[in-house]
Design a protein around this motif. Structure first.
Motif, mmCIF file in Angstrom:
data_model
loop_
_atom_site.group_PDB
_atom_site.id
_atom_site.type_symbol
_atom_site.label_atom_id
_atom_site.label_comp_id
_atom_site.label_asym_id
_atom_site.label_seq_id
_atom_site.Cartn_x
_atom_site.Cartn_y
_atom_site.Cartn_z
ATOM 1 N N ALA A 29 9.373 5.934 3.277
ATOM 2 C CA ALA A 29 9.108 6.029 1.742
ATOM 3 C C ALA A 29 8.448 5.061 0.942
ATOM 4 O O ALA A 29 7.606 5.288 0.251
ATOM 5 N N GLU A 30 8.786 3.914 1.590
ATOM 6 C CA GLU A 30 8.133 2.601 1.207
ATOM 7 C C GLU A 30 6.564 2.529 1.257
ATOM 8 O O GLU A 30 5.923 2.190 0.369
ATOM 9 N N ARG A 31 6.246 3.136 2.522
ATOM 10 C CA ARG A 31 4.836 3.304 2.623
ATOM 11 C C ARG A 31 4.016 4.326 2.136
ATOM 12 O O ARG A 31 2.711 4.373 1.978
ATOM 13 N N ALA A 32 4.667 5.188 1.799
ATOM 14 C CA ALA A 32 4.098 6.530 0.915
ATOM 15 C C ALA A 32 3.568 6.152 -0.363
ATOM 16 O O ALA A 32 4.195 5.318 -0.972
ATOM 17 N N PRO A 33 2.365 6.936 -0.692
ATOM 18 C CA PRO A 33 1.894 6.395 -1.931
ATOM 19 C C PRO A 33 3.035 6.897 -3.044
ATOM 20 O O PRO A 33 3.663 7.819 -3.046
ATOM 21 N N ALA A 34 2.874 6.052 -3.988
ATOM 22 C CA ALA A 34 3.634 5.892 -5.129
ATOM 23 C C ALA A 34 2.957 7.107 -6.350
ATOM 24 O O ALA A 34 1.804 7.073 -6.365
ATOM 25 N N PRO A 35 3.932 7.628 -7.106
ATOM 26 C CA PRO A 35 3.357 8.558 -7.957
ATOM 27 C C PRO A 35 2.749 7.856 -9.309
ATOM 28 O O PRO A 35 3.216 6.684 -9.533
#
Length: 183
Positions: A49-55
């Protein structure tokens, strides 16, 4: 739906073009694993989750306890994995559209860094980190920071005179806004 189902759905969203969907899905998966005591699996999901793009724009989206890096740091602390917890606290850059919230989150970050440094044997560094935290925020005295100061001061092995000088120096740098000397 169980944690395995959530994990599969989150993985399927990694290539999704909508920013934030994979992050939210991995975050939910991490919380699911935490709820049933699967800490290793929870941490792996939170790291994804930390590595996934933030909205959206900076300051929008998950923050505080809803941020995967925050949860990772707390998880590592609970397991006394001080080096990993410190790395997560240092990585976490709290944001918010609300000035009060970001000040509080920043203070929580510094408290986490100080706790880790303390537990890693770096007592003076822990106090110095707390000294960079503003004891007086927009909402008055930050009681969580004061409690941590008191806890660490009570557990210190430093000579009292040395500790007193350090605390005086750090407190002088953190005066309430109305007492701060004009520049």
């Amino acid at each position: 739906m169980d944690c395995e189902d959530l994990a599969r759905r989150a993985s399927a969203l990694e290539d999704d073009s909508s920013p934030g969907r994979a992050r939210a899905a991995f975050f939910a998966t991490g919380q699911c694993w935490q709820a049933i005591g699967e800490t290793e699996r929870a941490n792996r999901a939170l790291e994804r989750a930390e590595r996934a793009p933030a909205p959206g724009l900076p300051g929008q989206g998950l923050m505080g306890e809803g941020d995967p890096t925050f949860l990772l740091a707390r998880s590592h602390e609970a397991r006394k994995e001080w080096k990993a917890a410190l790395a997560a606290w240092e990585r976490w850059k709290p944001t918010s559209w609300c000035g009060n919230a970001v000040a509080t989150l920043h203070s929580r970050r510094l408290q986490g860094i100080a706790r880790c440094k303390w537990e890693m044997g770096e007592q003076t560094a822990a106090f110095e980190v707390l000294g960079t935290s503003h004891l007086f925020g927009m909402n008055g005295l930050d009681l969580e920071t004061v409690r941590l100061w008191a806890d660490l001061a009570g557990r210190t092995k430093q000579p009292q005179a040395e500790l007193s000088k350090l605390i005086e120096r750090l407190l002088a740098a953190s005066k309430p806004p109305e007492e701060a000397s004009p520049s």
